[in-house]
Design an enzyme around this catalytic site. Structure first.
Site, short mmCIF file in Angstrom:
data_model
loop_
_atom_site.label_atom_id
_atom_site.label_comp_id
_atom_site.label_asym_id
_atom_site.label_seq_id
_atom_site.Cartn_x
_atom_site.Cartn_y
_atom_site.Cartn_z
N ASN A 112 9.46 0.70 6.91
CA ASN A 112 9.29 1.93 7.70
C ASN A 112 8.59 1.65 9.03
O ASN A 112 7.51 1.04 9.04
CB ASN A 112 8.40 2.91 6.93
CG ASN A 112 9.13 3.57 5.78
OD1 ASN A 112 10.22 3.17 5.41
ND2 ASN A 112 8.51 4.60 5.22
N HIS B 25 5.75 0.87 3.63
CA HIS B 25 5.39 1.84 4.67
C HIS B 25 4.38 1.20 5.62
O HIS B 25 3.85 0.14 5.34
CB HIS B 25 4.73 3.07 4.01
CG HIS B 25 5.70 4.02 3.40
ND1 HIS B 25 5.82 5.32 3.81
CD2 HIS B 25 6.60 3.86 2.40
CE1 HIS B 25 6.75 5.92 3.10
NE2 HIS B 25 7.25 5.05 2.23
N GLY C 41 0.01 4.29 11.28
CA GLY C 41 -0.65 4.44 12.57
C GLY C 41 -0.82 3.13 13.33
O GLY C 41 -0.33 2.08 12.91
N SER D 192 9.70 12.91 9.02
CA SER D 192 8.38 13.08 8.39
C SER D 192 7.95 14.53 8.44
O SER D 192 8.62 15.38 9.04
CB SER D 192 7.35 12.23 9.14
OG SER D 192 7.15 12.81 10.43
N ASP E 175 10.94 11.65 4.68
CA ASP E 175 9.79 10.75 4.58
C ASP E 175 8.59 11.56 4.05
O ASP E 175 8.30 12.65 4.58
CB ASP E 175 9.50 10.20 5.99
CG ASP E 175 8.54 9.04 5.99
OD1 ASP E 175 8.37 8.39 4.94
OD2 ASP E 175 7.96 8.76 7.07
N HIS E 176 7.93 11.07 3.03
CA HIS E 176 6.74 11.73 2.48
C HIS E 176 6.93 13.20 2.11
O HIS E 176 6.15 14.06 2.52
CB HIS E 176 5.55 11.61 3.45
CG HIS E 176 5.06 10.20 3.59
ND1 HIS E 176 4.34 9.56 2.62
CD2 HIS E 176 5.25 9.30 4.58
CE1 HIS E 176 4.08 8.32 3.01
NE2 HIS E 176 4.64 8.13 4.19
#
Ligand code: 13P
Length: 326
Positions: free
Chosen positions: A271, A228, A193, A59, A96-97
């Site tokens: 994910n 995700h 989160g 990430s 990722d992202h």
């Protein structure tokens, strides 16, 4: 950027074949995030021991923390380690992202086998244009691309925008066709989160929007879908953290039952980052509290790594269904 290197020379695999098998087989490929040695060792050890294909992903936070080049060499080391273990599992190294074309290109050039371009914060037209550019570059190198439609709530986000950020099924055909992406991340109620839902004591979190998923599947049958924000926020870890001086109040995730249902559908990549963080923190807190004289990081990080292996095996075997599918 130095000499270009292809993921194929590094023994990595792109996600195309993995996803095809997962969609047909009704299971999901685990995509675990890593930032450090112990996490990566745990991920590949657990996946080798359960014979599961795996995506190890990097990430933005991981790149800032550990350095993109360092993470790539670590992934190469992991491939070698798995080979020496005698296991034959496909391993993809995924961005990722990714947020810019430049970043995605630099990952393609430096050995990543898969990249995500997250244009979901842009307008629909801008998202299409940016994603298309990444696909053109990546496909020229046989690297697979994940796009995103719909916005996931972040860790501190308020619920007020939740309904307007679900993926709009009426956009998916056009997006997939115009961009040429290999997989699509969607928003059906998960978030990143450890605080995914605001629920009162004893209440169940709301179910995921399987109606939206079903409509997406109807419009693009068999197309690989990515989920995700799919940590379960394992209650045992939250309890352990709080018992040893932590303060995680109201941490709630996606239930395993919901994830099993998603994995059996066109969702073929799930994910997981937060659950790994919780496992590590729980065991480190416990170890240090019980061993106040210990100061060797190998001891407490070793305990954390052992717990991570256990967690990942459990996910592969009983939640995602990827065990034995390598
Ligand atoms: P979690 O925070 O639920 O683990 O989600 C991680 C993720 O989606 C990384 O892209």
């Amino acid at each position: 950027m130095g000499v270009k290197v292809s993921y194929k020379e590094l023994g990595l695999a792109n996600t195309r074949e993995m996803f095809k098998k997962a969609v047909n087989g009704g299971y999901a490929i685990p995509a675990y995030n890593f930032n450090n040695l112990e996490q990566l060792q745990a991920i590949v050890t657990a996946c080798a021991e359960t014979s599961s294909p795996v995506i190890v992903q990097v990430s933005k936070g991981a790149r800032d923390y550990a350095n993109q080049t360092m993470l790539r060499y670590m992934a190469m080391g992991a491939v070698e380690m798995v080979r020496e273990m005698g296991a034959q599992i496909p391993i993809a190294l995924h961005l990722d992202h990714g947020d810019t074309l430049e970043l995605c290109k630099s990952c393609v050039d430096s050995g990543f086998s898969s990249v995500m371009i997250d244009g979901s914060h842009h307008s629909y037209e801008e998202n299409v244009a940016l994603t298309r550019q990444v696909v053109e570059y990546a496909h020229a190198h046989d690297v697979t691309v994940e796009g995103e439609l719909g916005v996931l709530a972040g860790i501190e986000d308020e619920v007020q925008a939740e309904h307007s950020t679900y993926t709009r099924p009426e956009e998916v055909e056009d997006f997939v066709q115009k961009t040429g992406v290999d997989s699509l991340a969607i928003s059906i109620g998960t978030s990143h989160g450890a605080f995914k839902f605001k629920v009162k004591e004893g209440e169940e979190p709301p179910p995921l929007r399987f109606d939206i998923l079903a409509e997406i599947e109807r419009r693009i049958p068999g197309f690989p879908i990515v989920l995700h924000g799919a940590s379960s926020v394992v209650p045992e870890y939250v309890e352990l953290i709080n018992a040893y001086g932590g303060k995680l109040e109201g941490a709630v995730g996606v239930s395993e039952e919901q994830l099993r249902r998603a994995a059996a559908s066109a969702v073929c990549k799930i994910n997981i980052d937060s659950d790994g963080r919780l496992a590590v923190t729980a065991r480190v807190r416990e170890f240090l509290a019980n061993n106040p004289g210990e100061f060797d990081p190998r001891k407490y990080l070793g305990a954390a790594r052992k717990e991570l292996i256990k967690l990942i095996k459990h996910k592969n075997e009983t939640v995602l269904g990827s065990a034995g599918k390598a």
